[in-house]
Design an enzyme around this catalytic site. Sequence first.
Site, PDB file in Angstrom:
ATOM      1  N   ARG A  48      -2.570  -2.270  -3.530  1.00 40.15           N
ATOM      2  CA  ARG A  48      -3.826  -1.369  -3.232  1.00 40.15           C
ATOM      3  C   ARG A  48      -3.634  -0.186  -4.166  1.00 40.15           C
ATOM      4  O   ARG A  48      -2.568   0.486  -4.336  1.00 40.15           O
ATOM      5  CB  ARG A  48      -3.851  -0.843  -1.997  1.00 40.15           C
ATOM      6  CG  ARG A  48      -5.118   0.047  -1.759  1.00 40.15           C
ATOM      7  CD  ARG A  48      -5.004   0.868  -0.436  1.00 40.15           C
ATOM      8  NE  ARG A  48      -6.252   1.862  -0.302  1.00 40.15           N
ATOM      9  CZ  ARG A  48      -5.986   2.912   0.344  1.00 40.15           C
ATOM     10  NH1 ARG A  48      -5.036   3.517   0.582  1.00 40.15           N
ATOM     11  NH2 ARG A  48      -7.337   3.583   0.690  1.00 40.15           N
ATOM     12  N   VAL A  79     -12.825   3.710  14.236  1.00 38.22           N
ATOM     13  CA  VAL A  79     -13.712   4.302  15.269  1.00 38.22           C
ATOM     14  C   VAL A  79     -15.037   3.251  15.406  1.00 38.22           C
ATOM     15  O   VAL A  79     -15.466   2.883  16.477  1.00 38.22           O
ATOM     16  CB  VAL A  79     -14.276   5.401  14.569  1.00 38.22           C
ATOM     17  CG1 VAL A  79     -15.668   5.910  15.434  1.00 38.22           C
ATOM     18  CG2 VAL A  79     -13.284   6.684  14.508  1.00 38.22           C
ATOM     19  N   GLU A  90      -8.307  -5.114   5.169  1.00 33.40           N
ATOM     20  CA  GLU A  90      -8.221  -4.804   3.673  1.00 33.40           C
ATOM     21  C   GLU A  90      -6.978  -5.589   3.329  1.00 33.40           C
ATOM     22  O   GLU A  90      -6.915  -5.932   2.058  1.00 33.40           O
ATOM     23  CB  GLU A  90      -7.962  -3.220   3.531  1.00 33.40           C
ATOM     24  CG  GLU A  90      -9.211  -2.577   4.149  1.00 33.40           C
ATOM     25  CD  GLU A  90      -9.327  -1.154   3.900  1.00 33.40           C
ATOM     26  OE1 GLU A  90      -9.373  -0.487   2.844  1.00 33.40           O
ATOM     27  OE2 GLU A  90      -8.922  -0.477   5.159  1.00 33.40           O
ATOM     28  N   HIS A 135     -17.748   1.911   7.406  1.00 33.96           N
ATOM     29  CA  HIS A 135     -16.568   2.115   7.522  1.00 33.96           C
ATOM     30  C   HIS A 135     -16.066   3.556   8.220  1.00 33.96           C
ATOM     31  O   HIS A 135     -15.991   4.428   7.604  1.00 33.96           O
ATOM     32  CB  HIS A 135     -15.785   1.710   6.348  1.00 33.96           C
ATOM     33  CG  HIS A 135     -14.269   1.969   6.048  1.00 33.96           C
ATOM     34  ND1 HIS A 135     -13.407   0.806   6.026  1.00 33.96           N
ATOM     35  CD2 HIS A 135     -13.454   2.963   6.449  1.00 33.96           C
ATOM     36  CE1 HIS A 135     -12.141   1.190   6.231  1.00 33.96           C
ATOM     37  NE2 HIS A 135     -12.212   2.574   6.432  1.00 33.96           N
ATOM     38  N   LEU A 136     -15.722   3.386   9.531  1.00 31.16           N
ATOM     39  CA  LEU A 136     -15.813   4.747  10.230  1.00 31.16           C
ATOM     40  C   LEU A 136     -13.875   4.752  10.753  1.00 31.16           C
ATOM     41  O   LEU A 136     -13.863   4.099  11.939  1.00 31.16           O
ATOM     42  CB  LEU A 136     -16.624   4.742  11.282  1.00 31.16           C
ATOM     43  CG  LEU A 136     -17.954   4.532  11.188  1.00 31.16           C
ATOM     44  CD1 LEU A 136     -19.038   4.662  12.294  1.00 31.16           C
ATOM     45  CD2 LEU A 136     -18.394   5.643  10.004  1.00 31.16           C
ATOM     46  N   ASN A 154       0.688  -1.198  -0.106  1.00 32.49           N
ATOM     47  CA  ASN A 154      -0.087   0.004  -0.013  1.00 32.49           C
ATOM     48  C   ASN A 154       0.805   1.244  -0.044  1.00 32.49           C
ATOM     49  O   ASN A 154       1.362   1.578   1.111  1.00 32.49           O
ATOM     50  CB  ASN A 154      -0.826  -0.140   1.251  1.00 32.49           C
ATOM     51  CG  ASN A 154      -1.916   1.037   1.180  1.00 32.49           C
ATOM     52  OD1 ASN A 154      -1.691   1.868   0.533  1.00 32.49           O
ATOM     53  ND2 ASN A 154      -2.698   1.143   2.312  1.00 32.49           N
ATOM     54  N   HIS A 212     -12.906   2.826  -0.299  1.00 30.77           N
ATOM     55  CA  HIS A 212     -12.855   1.837   0.867  1.00 30.77           C
ATOM     56  C   HIS A 212     -13.580   0.490   0.240  1.00 30.77           C
ATOM     57  O   HIS A 212     -13.963  -0.643   1.207  1.00 30.77           O
ATOM     58  CB  HIS A 212     -13.613   2.066   2.026  1.00 30.77           C
ATOM     59  CG  HIS A 212     -12.959   3.293   2.735  1.00 30.77           C
ATOM     60  ND1 HIS A 212     -13.776   4.339   3.368  1.00 30.77           N
ATOM     61  CD2 HIS A 212     -11.653   3.651   2.901  1.00 30.77           C
ATOM     62  CE1 HIS A 212     -12.899   5.213   3.727  1.00 30.77           C
ATOM     63  NE2 HIS A 212     -11.671   4.719   3.669  1.00 30.77           N
ATOM     64  N   ARG A 242     -11.773  15.608   6.785  1.00 30.60           N
ATOM     65  CA  ARG A 242     -12.750  16.142   5.603  1.00 30.60           C
ATOM     66  C   ARG A 242     -14.031  16.277   5.996  1.00 30.60           C
ATOM     67  O   ARG A 242     -14.728  15.852   6.919  1.00 30.60           O
ATOM     68  CB  ARG A 242     -12.667  15.011   4.534  1.00 30.60           C
ATOM     69  CG  ARG A 242     -11.331  14.408   3.836  1.00 30.60           C
ATOM     70  CD  ARG A 242     -11.501  13.222   3.057  1.00 30.60           C
ATOM     71  NE  ARG A 242     -10.361  12.593   2.833  1.00 30.60           N
ATOM     72  CZ  ARG A 242     -10.069  11.282   3.021  1.00 30.60           C
ATOM     73  NH1 ARG A 242     -11.183  10.297   3.091  1.00 30.60           N
ATOM     74  NH2 ARG A 242      -8.983  10.859   2.523  1.00 30.60           N
ATOM     75  N   MET A 302     -11.435  10.249  17.724  1.00 29.51           N
ATOM     76  CA  MET A 302     -12.525  10.224  18.575  1.00 29.51           C
ATOM     77  C   MET A 302     -12.262  10.004  20.016  1.00 29.51           C
ATOM     78  O   MET A 302     -13.220  10.292  20.878  1.00 29.51           O
ATOM     79  CB  MET A 302     -13.213   9.052  17.752  1.00 29.51           C
ATOM     80  CG  MET A 302     -14.839   9.085  18.493  1.00 29.51           C
ATOM     81  SD  MET A 302     -15.958  10.627  18.206  1.00 29.51           S
ATOM     82  CE  MET A 302     -16.045  10.456  16.573  1.00 29.51           C
ATOM     83  N   ARG A 303     -11.251   9.144  20.246  1.00 29.55           N
ATOM     84  CA  ARG A 303     -11.267   9.189  21.698  1.00 29.55           C
ATOM     85  C   ARG A 303     -10.907  10.513  22.468  1.00 29.55           C
ATOM     86  O   ARG A 303     -11.417  10.423  23.775  1.00 29.55           O
ATOM     87  CB  ARG A 303     -10.005   8.065  22.038  1.00 29.55           C
ATOM     88  CG  ARG A 303      -9.976   6.868  21.162  1.00 29.55           C
ATOM     89  CD  ARG A 303      -8.931   5.833  21.294  1.00 29.55           C
ATOM     90  NE  ARG A 303      -7.785   6.542  20.495  1.00 29.55           N
ATOM     91  CZ  ARG A 303      -6.719   6.048  20.019  1.00 29.55           C
ATOM     92  NH1 ARG A 303      -6.242   4.997  20.671  1.00 29.55           N
ATOM     93  NH2 ARG A 303      -6.002   6.752  19.154  1.00 29.55           N
TER      94      ARG A 303
END
Length: 409
Positions: free
Chosen positions: A102, A342, A395, A219-220, A20, A191, A252, A294-295
């Site tokens: 990828r 997440v 993935e 898909h977060l 990747n 994704h 984004r 997010m944490r």
Amino acid sequence: MSTNRDTTTEETASRVLVLNSGSSSVKYQLLDMRDRSRLATGLVERIGESSSRLVHTPQDGEPRERTGRIADHDQALKAAAEELAADGLGLDSPELVAIGHRVVHGGLKFSEPTVITDEVLKEIERLVPVAPLHNPANITGIRTAQALRPDLPQVAVFDTAFHRSMPEHAARYAIDVETADAHRIRRYGFHGTSHAYVSRRAAELLGRPVEELNLIVLHLGNGASASAVAGGKCVDTSMGLTPLEGLVMGTRSGDIDPAVTFHLKRVAGMSADEIDALLNQRSGLVGLCGDNDMREIRRRVDEGDERAALAFAVYIHRLKKYIGAYAAVLGRVDAVVFTAGVGENSAPVREAAVAGLEGFGLAVDPGRNAVRSGEPRLISPEGARVAVAVVPTDEELEIARQTFALAHN
């Protein structure tokens, strides 16, 4: 290097190297497809800088780290190859059957994993204008790997491929058809390897054929996307021409009135590049509250931080809108599936995303939702009309699976 390979060896070879390549990084994994085990993983980052870093982790071993300038992707892959060789896993091994890459954007032409030829590479290059941040780096990784192992099949696995099954009415934007076709403007989605893998694993978790199921896959991660999957095929997805559209993401904006760009140009005097940077790098959660982790956002919410609370509310509101929209697109929903960083790890996000959607048959069991696990699991109450699940994505394994299957055809 000899290109003559023993037939018996070819029949028993089972290793796939997955690459990747980003603009300044290369992630790699070497997998043995007999048991889907990871023989080694690694990351080369800050390529081209004086502070380049390579971290290599062999199976059942301690990570090894290199620091110092790595000038380009050619040096990066050669350094990775040296680390693999030190573990007896060199790229010259007859056990290596193929290299899977990828590739972010496959446009309209590629709907399946594809053996890379000169013509395939030219088409990937032609798609650079619609994936300027990703496809050039993917191309560099391909060319470098081809130089290292010209005898091996090099396989492109496209982020967009899973979404090529969308019906035309879902993929089309309502703009002038001639202009759209001339400039390849349509919804492509991204994704895709994650959505494909998670859809299949969710079906296994539910004990039903994927062909029978209607799924909403969320898909977060720092990048985020939703897809409506009917019978194992994508019928709609949130990302569009680029990965900017759709859900609120780490940096984004996701969905936004297109006229905002004209407004910023006219009123703020911003250039196209400046607006691009704003919407892709300084928007989303980081634009709303200064954090994209997010944490950390949840910690701030729990401490009463109003900006963090607003960011979280905006994030969840957009997520609920897509769940509702895709329930309408599908007509019947068998499961809502959370995945990626997440989605797999944030119980508050999962709980908030379905709160108030009991009319859709959606709910989470607090005890099940609080469990942290690396395994696929149901978090909905026993007997729920619609399953809510957490399915860790993989993935790299999906790329390896598709690459291995194609190499053995």
